[in-house]
Design an enzyme around this catalytic site. Structure first.
Site, PDB file in Angstrom:
ATOM      1  N   VAL A  13       0.843  -1.216   0.000  1.00  0.00           N
ATOM      2  CA  VAL A  13       0.000   0.000   0.000  1.00  0.00           C
ATOM      3  C   VAL A  13       0.868   1.252   0.000  1.00  0.00           C
ATOM      4  O   VAL A  13       0.638   2.188  -0.774  1.00  0.00           O
ATOM      5  CB  VAL A  13      -0.871   0.015   1.287  1.00  0.00           C
ATOM      6  N   ARG A  34       9.128  -8.368  -4.706  1.00  0.00           N
ATOM      7  CA  ARG A  34       9.488  -9.793  -4.620  1.00  0.00           C
ATOM      8  C   ARG A  34       8.580 -10.630  -5.513  1.00  0.00           C
ATOM      9  O   ARG A  34       9.032 -11.480  -6.269  1.00  0.00           O
ATOM     10  CB  ARG A  34       9.391 -10.236  -3.154  1.00  0.00           C
ATOM     11  N   LYS A  76       7.895  -5.068   4.654  1.00  0.00           N
ATOM     12  CA  LYS A  76       7.595  -5.524   5.996  1.00  0.00           C
ATOM     13  C   LYS A  76       8.858  -5.374   6.855  1.00  0.00           C
ATOM     14  O   LYS A  76       9.942  -5.778   6.426  1.00  0.00           O
ATOM     15  CB  LYS A  76       7.215  -7.005   5.881  1.00  0.00           C
ATOM     16  N   ALA A  77       8.695  -4.795   8.050  1.00  0.00           N
ATOM     17  CA  ALA A  77       9.866  -4.587   8.913  1.00  0.00           C
ATOM     18  C   ALA A  77      10.335  -5.902   9.536  1.00  0.00           C
ATOM     19  O   ALA A  77       9.590  -6.877   9.573  1.00  0.00           O
ATOM     20  CB  ALA A  77       9.501  -3.587  10.005  1.00  0.00           C
ATOM     21  N   SER A 129       4.930   8.650   7.874  1.00  0.00           N
ATOM     22  CA  SER A 129       3.566   8.611   8.410  1.00  0.00           C
ATOM     23  C   SER A 129       2.595   9.290   7.462  1.00  0.00           C
ATOM     24  O   SER A 129       2.936  10.267   6.810  1.00  0.00           O
ATOM     25  CB  SER A 129       3.494   9.290   9.775  1.00  0.00           C
ATOM     26  N   LYS A 183       9.740   8.146  14.794  1.00  0.00           N
ATOM     27  CA  LYS A 183       8.502   7.568  14.227  1.00  0.00           C
ATOM     28  C   LYS A 183       7.808   6.671  15.254  1.00  0.00           C
ATOM     29  O   LYS A 183       6.576   6.634  15.360  1.00  0.00           O
ATOM     30  CB  LYS A 183       8.824   6.774  12.955  1.00  0.00           C
ATOM     31  N   HIS A 186       6.052   8.894  17.621  1.00  0.00           N
ATOM     32  CA  HIS A 186       4.875   9.408  16.888  1.00  0.00           C
ATOM     33  C   HIS A 186       3.730   8.400  17.002  1.00  0.00           C
ATOM     34  O   HIS A 186       2.595   8.753  17.316  1.00  0.00           O
ATOM     35  CB  HIS A 186       5.272   9.647  15.417  1.00  0.00           C
ATOM     36  N   ASN A 187       4.036   7.143  16.768  1.00  0.00           N
ATOM     37  CA  ASN A 187       2.988   6.120  16.819  1.00  0.00           C
ATOM     38  C   ASN A 187       2.471   5.903  18.236  1.00  0.00           C
ATOM     39  O   ASN A 187       1.293   5.612  18.427  1.00  0.00           O
ATOM     40  CB  ASN A 187       3.504   4.797  16.239  1.00  0.00           C
ATOM     41  N   GLU A 190       0.065   8.511  18.792  1.00  0.00           N
ATOM     42  CA  GLU A 190      -1.128   8.139  17.991  1.00  0.00           C
ATOM     43  C   GLU A 190      -1.994   7.121  18.758  1.00  0.00           C
ATOM     44  O   GLU A 190      -3.213   7.277  18.834  1.00  0.00           O
ATOM     45  CB  GLU A 190      -0.621   7.544  16.669  1.00  0.00           C
ATOM     46  N   ARG A 289      -5.583  -1.751  24.692  1.00  0.00           N
ATOM     47  CA  ARG A 289      -5.644  -2.717  23.580  1.00  0.00           C
ATOM     48  C   ARG A 289      -5.435  -4.144  24.096  1.00  0.00           C
ATOM     49  O   ARG A 289      -6.080  -5.083  23.618  1.00  0.00           O
ATOM     50  CB  ARG A 289      -4.596  -2.381  22.520  1.00  0.00           C
ATOM     51  N   HIS A 455      18.764  -0.962  51.505  1.00  0.00           N
ATOM     52  CA  HIS A 455      19.058  -0.260  50.250  1.00  0.00           C
ATOM     53  C   HIS A 455      19.524   1.174  50.474  1.00  0.00           C
ATOM     54  O   HIS A 455      19.916   1.836  49.531  1.00  0.00           O
ATOM     55  CB  HIS A 455      17.827  -0.294  49.328  1.00  0.00           C
TER      56      HIS A 455
END
Ligand code: NAP
Length: 471
Positions: A13, A34, A76-77, A129, A183, A186-187, A190, A289, A455
Site C-alpha cells: 500500500v 518480490r 515488511k519490517a 507517516s 517515528k 509518533h505512533n 497516535e 488494547r 538499600h
C-alpha cells in the site's frame, strides 16, 4: 534509454503510493517487488502511462537507475528488511543510497546504519507517516542516518513531503536510528489519542445515550476548535457517521472490540521504561488494547464481577460540544504529546541524537496521522525553550491545565462511579496530579526498601546516604 531517478522496492500500500508521489514530482522511477505479478499489475494499473518502469530482478533494477542510486525500501519490517538489504548490497556502489521507509525497530536501524555505513554506500532509516493517502499526496517523513546521506536525498524528500505554511514536512532528524525512534514515539502518541477519542465515544454513548450521528456532531464541533482540530478527530467524526450497509445502524457498533498492539506502540512504552520516562497516558492506551483482546475472559468476568448501574453525570450538553468531556479530552491529548516529547528529549540525551524538538513538531503538522493545530503551539513552546523539560510547563499549556483540570477530575470521578473504564483519561489525571505534587509518598517506599534490603536512603534535611536498623 535514460536511467530512472528513483528506485522503489516493495509495492505494498505504502510503496505503490510513494512511487506515484515521486513520479508526480518529476522523478522517473523503477520499481521492484518480490512477487513479480504485483509489479505487472501495478504497471498495467495505477502505474500505466507514467514515467515508471519495472524490474524482474535486482540486477535489472539497479541497471535501470542513474548513479548515485536512490532506493527506497517499503517492505515488511524485521527479518524481511535484513533479507532485502543482503540481496541488494552486492549491487550497490560508492555513493548509492538505500532508505528503509518501513516501521523498523530503531535498534535494528542503529545496527544497520553502523554496519552498512562501513561499506561504501549510504543508509537512511526513515519513519514515514500518513497512511496510503499521505504517501500519495505528501507524507510526513523522519529520516535518520548521516547528514551527508540525508543531503543526498533532501531535494527528493522535500518535494515528496506534505507542505505546511513553514515548509515541507521532512527534516534531518539525527544520526543512527533516530528517524525510526521519532517515528516510534509518533505512533505511541497516535495510540494515546486514538484511545482517548474511543473513551470519549464510550462515555457519550453509555452515559449520555447518544447515537452515532449525535456523537459525530460533537467530534465535528471539536474539530473546529484550536485545541482539538486534528486528522484523528476528523476521521473519528466520519467513522461515527458511517452506517452499516449490511444490517443497518451505526457501523462502529458492528465492529469487534479487539485491537492489536504489536510494534511501535509497544516499543514506545518499552523505550520509556528503559529510559525512565513517564508515559502513563500512552501506556494506558497500549494496555487498553491488551484488555480489549481478552474478549472471552471479559465476557465471562462480566457475569461474575458485579458492576454498578450507570449513574448519569455531567458530560456537558450537545449544544456546547460536551464541554466538561471536551476539557478532559483536550488535557489527555496534551498529555500524550507532552509524554512523547519528553521521551524524545530524554532519548536524545541518552543516545546523542541531538533532536531538534521544534523541527519535529513542525514536520508533524502536515501529512502524518497525528497532525493537529496543537502542534503549532508545541512548536512555539520548544522554539521559546528548546530544553523545556515538559510541555505542561510552557505558559500556554500550563494555562490549559489549570483551567481544564477541574472538568477532567469530574469526568474521571463520574466514570469511576459508573464503572466505565477510561484508562487514558484517568491516567492523565494521575499524571498531572503527580507532576504537580512536590512531595510524593515514595519516602515510605524508600523506608521499606531500606528496612527489608538495606538499600539506604537520602534525607531531605541532611546530605548523605543513610541506613537505619528498623525495629
Ligand atoms: P506491508 O504489507 O507491510 O509490506 C508489503 C511489502 O513487503 C510487499 O511488497 C511484500 O512483497 C514485501 N515483503 C514482505 N516480506 C518480504 C521479503 N521477505 N522480501 C521481500 N519483500 C518482502 O505493506 P505496507 O503497508 O505498504 O507497509 C510497508 C512498510 O511501511 C512496513 O514496514 C509498514 O510497517 C510501514 N508503514 C506502513 C504504513 C501503513 O499505513 N500501511 C504507514 C507507515 C509505515 P510481496 O508482494 O512479494 O509479498
Amino acid at each position: 534509454m535514460s536511467k530512472a531517478h528513483f528506485g522503489l522496492i516493495g509495492l505494498g500500500v505504502m510503496g505503490e503510493n510513494l512511487v506515484l508521489n515521486a513520479e508526480r514530482n518529476g522523478f522517473s522511477s523503477v520499481v521492484f517487488n518480490r512477487t513479480y505479478s504485483k509489479t505487472q499489475e501495478f504497471l498495467n494499473g495505477r502505474g500505466a502511462g507514467k514515467s515508471i518502469t519495472g524490474a524482474r530482478d535486482l540486477q535489472e533494477f539497479v541497471d535501470k537507475l542513474e548513479r548515485p542510486r536512490r532506493i527506497l525500501m517499503m517492505i515488511k519490517a524485521g527479518p524481511s528488511t535484513d533479507a532485502v538489504i543482503d540481496q541488494i548490497s552486492p549491487y550497490l556502489l560508492e555513493g548509492d543510497l538505500l532508505i528503509d521507509g518501513g516501521n523498523s525497530e530503531f535498534r535494528d536501524t542503529e545496527r544497520r546504519v553502523s554496519s552498512l555505513e562501513s561499506k561504501s554506500f549510504g543508509y537512511i532509516g526513515m519513519g514515514v507517516s500518513g497512511g496510503a493517502k499521505g504517501a500519495l499526496e505528501g507524507p510526513s517523513m523522519m529520516p535518520g542516518g548521516t547528514k551527508a546521506s540525508y543531503e543526498a536525498v533532501e531535494s527528493l524528500l522535500c518535494k515528496m513531503a506534505a507542505q505546511v505554511e513553514d515548509g515541507p514536512c521532512v527534516t534531518y532528524i539525527g544520526p543512527g536510528g533516530s528517524g525510526h525512534f521519532v517515528k516510534t514515539v509518533h505512533n505511541g502518541i497516535e495510540y494515546g489519542i486514538e484511545q482517548i477519542l474511543a473513551e470519549a465515544y464510550d462515555l457519550m454513548k453509555r452515559v449520555a445515550g447518544m447515537n452515532g450521528d449525535e456523537i459525530s456532531n460533537v467530534f465535528e464541533f471539536w474539530n473546529k476548535t484550536e485545541e482539538l482540530c486534528s486528522y484523528l478527530v476528523e476521521i473519528t467524526a466520519a467513522c461515527m457517521r458511517q452506517k452499516d450497509e449490511i444490517n443497518g445502524g451505526d457501523l462502529v457498533e458492528k465492529i469487534m472490540d479487539k485491537a492489536g498492539q504489536k510494534g511501535t506502540g509497544l516499543w514506545t512504552v518499552i523505550s520509556a521504561l528503559e529510559l525512565g520516562a513517564s508515559v502513563p497516558t500512552i501506556y494506558a492506551s497500549l494496555n487498553g488494547r491488551v484488555m480489549s483482546s481478552m474478549k472471552s475472559q471479559r465476557i465471562n468476568a462480566e457475569k461474575i464481577l458485579s458492576r454498578p448501574l450507570i449513574k448519569p453525570f455531567d458530560l456537558g450538553s450537545k449544544s456546547d460540544g460536551m464541554s466538561p468531556l471536551m476539557d478532559a479530552v483536550i488535557l489527555a491529548t496534551i498529555a500524550s504529546y507532552a509524554q512523547g516529547m519528553e521521551l524524545m528529549r530524554i532519548a536524545s540525551d541518552e543516545y546523542n541524537y541531538n533532536l531538534n524538538m521544534p523541527s519535529i513538531a513542525q514536520i508533524w503538522k502536515g501529512g502524518c496521522i497525528i497532525r493537529s493545530r496543537l502542534l503549532r503551539r508545541i512548536q512555539n513552546a520548544f522554539d521559546n525553550d528548546p530544553r523545556l523539560p515538559n510541555l505542561l510547563l510552557d505558559p500556554w499549556f500550563a494555562e490549559q491545565v489549570n483551567r481544564r483540570l477541574p472538568n477532567l477530575t469530574k469526568v474521571v470521578a463520574g466514570a469511576a462511579n459508573a464503572g466505565i473504564p477510561i484508562p487514558c483519561l484517568s491516567s492523565t489525571l494521575d499524571y498531572i496530579n503527580s507532576y504537580r505534587t512536590s512531595r510524593l509518598p515514595q519516602n515510605l517506599v524508600q523506608a521499606m526498601r531500606d528496612c527489608f534490603g538495606s538499600h539506604t536512603y537520602e534525607r531531605v534535611d541532611i546530605k548523605g546516604t543513610f541506613h537505619t536498623d528498623w525495629i
